[in-house]
Motif scaffolding. Structure first.
Motif, PDB file in Angstrom:
ATOM      1  N   ASN A  52       0.813  -1.224   0.000  1.00  0.00           N
ATOM      2  CA  ASN A  52       0.000   0.000   0.000  1.00  0.00           C
ATOM      3  C   ASN A  52       0.842   1.268   0.000  1.00  0.00           C
ATOM      4  N   GLY A  53       2.033   1.192  -0.537  1.00  0.00           N
ATOM      5  CA  GLY A  53       2.860   2.390  -0.622  1.00  0.00           C
ATOM      6  C   GLY A  53       3.422   2.824   0.710  1.00  0.00           C
ATOM      7  N   ARG A  54       3.348   1.952   1.720  1.00  0.00           N
ATOM      8  CA  ARG A  54       3.885   2.354   3.032  1.00  0.00           C
ATOM      9  C   ARG A  54       5.220   1.657   3.279  1.00  0.00           C
ATOM     10  N   PHE A  55       6.253   2.462   3.462  1.00  0.00           N
ATOM     11  CA  PHE A  55       7.606   1.954   3.645  1.00  0.00           C
ATOM     12  C   PHE A  55       8.097   2.427   5.008  1.00  0.00           C
ATOM     13  N   ARG A  56       8.840   1.563   5.689  1.00  0.00           N
ATOM     14  CA  ARG A  56       9.435   2.037   6.951  1.00  0.00           C
ATOM     15  C   ARG A  56      10.647   1.187   7.295  1.00  0.00           C
ATOM     16  N   PRO A  57      11.527   1.710   8.143  1.00  0.00           N
ATOM     17  CA  PRO A  57      12.740   0.966   8.460  1.00  0.00           C
ATOM     18  C   PRO A  57      12.416  -0.327   9.206  1.00  0.00           C
ATOM     19  N   SER A  58      13.222  -1.358   8.960  1.00  0.00           N
ATOM     20  CA  SER A  58      12.912  -2.655   9.564  1.00  0.00           C
ATOM     21  C   SER A  58      13.465  -2.781  10.983  1.00  0.00           C
ATOM     22  N   ASN A  59      14.449  -1.945  11.318  1.00  0.00           N
ATOM     23  CA  ASN A  59      15.115  -2.192  12.605  1.00  0.00           C
ATOM     24  C   ASN A  59      15.024  -1.037  13.603  1.00  0.00           C
ATOM     25  N   CYS A  60      14.278  -0.007  13.264  1.00  0.00           N
ATOM     26  CA  CYS A  60      14.109   1.086  14.237  1.00  0.00           C
ATOM     27  C   CYS A  60      12.819   1.832  13.923  1.00  0.00           C
ATOM     28  N   ALA A  67       3.494  11.471   4.878  1.00  0.00           N
ATOM     29  CA  ALA A  67       2.637  11.241   3.710  1.00  0.00           C
ATOM     30  C   ALA A  67       3.229  12.086   2.587  1.00  0.00           C
ATOM     31  N   VAL A  68       3.591  11.440   1.490  1.00  0.00           N
ATOM     32  CA  VAL A  68       4.080  12.187   0.317  1.00  0.00           C
ATOM     33  C   VAL A  68       2.913  12.306  -0.658  1.00  0.00           C
ATOM     34  N   ILE A  69       2.536  13.542  -0.957  1.00  0.00           N
ATOM     35  CA  ILE A  69       1.359  13.810  -1.793  1.00  0.00           C
ATOM     36  C   ILE A  69       1.847  14.301  -3.160  1.00  0.00           C
ATOM     37  N   VAL A  97       7.086   6.154   5.399  1.00  0.00           N
ATOM     38  CA  VAL A  97       6.442   6.999   4.394  1.00  0.00           C
ATOM     39  C   VAL A  97       5.373   6.243   3.615  1.00  0.00           C
ATOM     40  N   THR A  98       4.292   6.946   3.317  1.00  0.00           N
ATOM     41  CA  THR A  98       3.229   6.438   2.454  1.00  0.00           C
ATOM     42  C   THR A  98       3.066   7.415   1.297  1.00  0.00           C
ATOM     43  N   PHE A  99       3.057   6.878   0.087  1.00  0.00           N
ATOM     44  CA  PHE A  99       2.916   7.727  -1.098  1.00  0.00           C
ATOM     45  C   PHE A  99       1.453   7.780  -1.532  1.00  0.00           C
ATOM     46  N   PHE A 100       1.001   8.984  -1.817  1.00  0.00           N
ATOM     47  CA  PHE A 100      -0.343   9.188  -2.359  1.00  0.00           C
ATOM     48  C   PHE A 100      -0.217   9.932  -3.683  1.00  0.00           C
ATOM     49  N   VAL A 101      -0.712   9.325  -4.743  1.00  0.00           N
ATOM     50  CA  VAL A 101      -0.736   9.999  -6.038  1.00  0.00           C
ATOM     51  C   VAL A 101      -2.162  10.492  -6.243  1.00  0.00           C
ATOM     52  N   ILE A 102      -2.303  11.806  -6.413  1.00  0.00           N
ATOM     53  CA  ILE A 102      -3.643  12.389  -6.546  1.00  0.00           C
ATOM     54  C   ILE A 102      -3.821  12.772  -8.009  1.00  0.00           C
ATOM     55  N   GLU A 103      -4.553  11.951  -8.698  1.00  0.00           N
ATOM     56  CA  GLU A 103      -4.673  12.112 -10.147  1.00  0.00           C
ATOM     57  C   GLU A 103      -5.967  12.828 -10.513  1.00  0.00           C
ATOM     58  N   GLN A 104      -5.830  13.941 -11.243  1.00  0.00           N
ATOM     59  CA  GLN A 104      -7.043  14.603 -11.743  1.00  0.00           C
ATOM     60  C   GLN A 104      -7.381  14.021 -13.112  1.00  0.00           C
ATOM     61  N   LEU A 105      -8.624  13.564 -13.258  1.00  0.00           N
ATOM     62  CA  LEU A 105      -9.057  12.986 -14.534  1.00  0.00           C
ATOM     63  C   LEU A 105      -9.121  14.070 -15.605  1.00  0.00           C
ATOM     64  N   PRO A 106      -9.024  13.661 -16.891  1.00  0.00           N
ATOM     65  CA  PRO A 106      -9.163  14.657 -17.955  1.00  0.00           C
ATOM     66  C   PRO A 106     -10.559  15.265 -17.911  1.00  0.00           C
ATOM     67  N   GLY A 107     -10.683  16.420 -18.498  1.00  0.00           N
ATOM     68  CA  GLY A 107     -11.996  17.081 -18.505  1.00  0.00           C
ATOM     69  C   GLY A 107     -11.797  18.522 -18.129  1.00  0.00           C
TER      70      GLY A 107
END
Ligand code: UDH
Length: 289
Positions: A52-60, A67-69, A97-107
């Motif tokens: 789910n785009g969530r990354f974190r260190p394994s040992n600390c 949140a990266v938008i 960190v969790t990445f969020f891509v906010i996509e605007q549809l065409p139109g």
């Protein structure tokens, strides 16, 4: 179904102690890795990291939950390049960190300020975050000592971009990559929703931030270097002819135009999808509500 989508619960420390303030894994200056990769390849490459785009260190335990938008439309190659470079960069920083891509549809015309607000509001429905990094898709950081963290004041990260000979594009520039704590972004009422098309929303955010008594933090230019991917102007994001007029009244509008008014100023529908490396929030915006 969409509303049932929730990020995995954040276990607190999981028994780990806090990561060192200065991660020992930093490498310093680097170059953009321009390898042509597909999403499938990236999912394989980074599969030892979380879903789910969530990354974190394994040992600390990381100091902050980020949140990266990323505001997005029709820039798939930029998104691939950014994530391929940013995931290892943030891993070396021992970021959660969790990445969020906010996509605007065409139109309708691109509305970056509104997309950032929607990203912030939707991310907080899905998880808990201390710090929001608002990140243009075409900017690749070149030094991992440029620590993606929030502090007592909002931070401008993309200070020295190759396109501007590695110096600030103009005094007071607060665009590209910026970081505000969850509290700071709420306090300034987010971005304006009224900048439809290119330009001005970042200058407006600066007005909001300074109006609340903050100043802008910046690391040195040496640490804050970025490559900007070459691109032409996007269709549907032409310069907004009203941007200068809007900016004149930025402080007057601050309390009534932003996070608290998004439902009234534009009409939008959103869908949410887990893309493994990031959460994709697709937004259909009607600016003329
Ligand atoms: N963005 C998209 N798609 C669009 C428009 C904008 O994804 O159609 C996002 C993307 O994250 C981008 C950010 O919004 O990095 C800022 O938009 P921009 O890259 O158009 O703005 P910038 O000021 O460039 O960086 C302006 C156009 C430059 C034209 C140069 C011609 N030589």
């Amino acid at each position: 179904m969409l509303d049932l989508f929730v990020l995995p619960e954040l276990e607190e420390s999981g028994g780990h102690s806090l990561c060192p303030k200065m991660p020992p894994t930093l490498a310093g200056p680097s170059q953009t890795d321009t390898s042509l990769v597909s999403f499938r390849h990236m999912v394989q490459t980074f599969k030892h990291l979380h879903q789910n785009g969530r990354f974190r260190p394994s040992n600390c335990q990381a100091h902050q939950r980020l949140a990266v938008i990323i505001p997005f439309r029709n820039r798939k190659s930029h998104l691939l390049l950014l994530l391929y470079n940013l995931i290892p960069f943030l891993s070396r920083q021992q970021a959660d960190v969790t990445f969020f891509v906010i996509e605007q549809l065409p139109g309708d015309i691109f509305n970056k300020g509104a997309l950032l607000n929607i990203g912030y509001l939707e991310a907080l429905k899905l998880g808990q975050f201390d710090c929001f990094i608002f990140h243009d898709v075409d900017l690749v950081p070149l030094n991992d000592k440029n620590l993606y963290r929030c502090g007592d004041n909002p931070r401008h990260f993309s200070v020295a971009i190759n396109k501007f000979s590695y110096s600030l594009a103009y005094k007071g520039n607060f665009g590209g990559v910026v970081g505000l704590s969850t509290k700071q972004y709420s306090e300034v009422n987010g971005n304006s929703n009224l900048y439809i098309g290119w330009g001005g929303e970042d200058d407006d955010l600066l007005e909001r931030v300074t109006n609340k008594g903050y100043f802008i933090s910046r690391y040195t230019a040496e640490l804050s270097k970025y490559d900007m991917v070459n691109h032409t102007r996007d269709k549907g994001n032409e310069p907004n002819p009203f941007r200068v007029k809007l900016l004149e009244l930025a402080r007057v509008r601050q309390e009534v135009d932003g996070l608290n008014s998004i439902q009234n100023s534009i009409h939008y529908n959103r869908t949410i999808k887990d893309m493994a490396l990031f959460t994709l929030i697709t937004v259909d915006i009607d600016n003329d509500r």
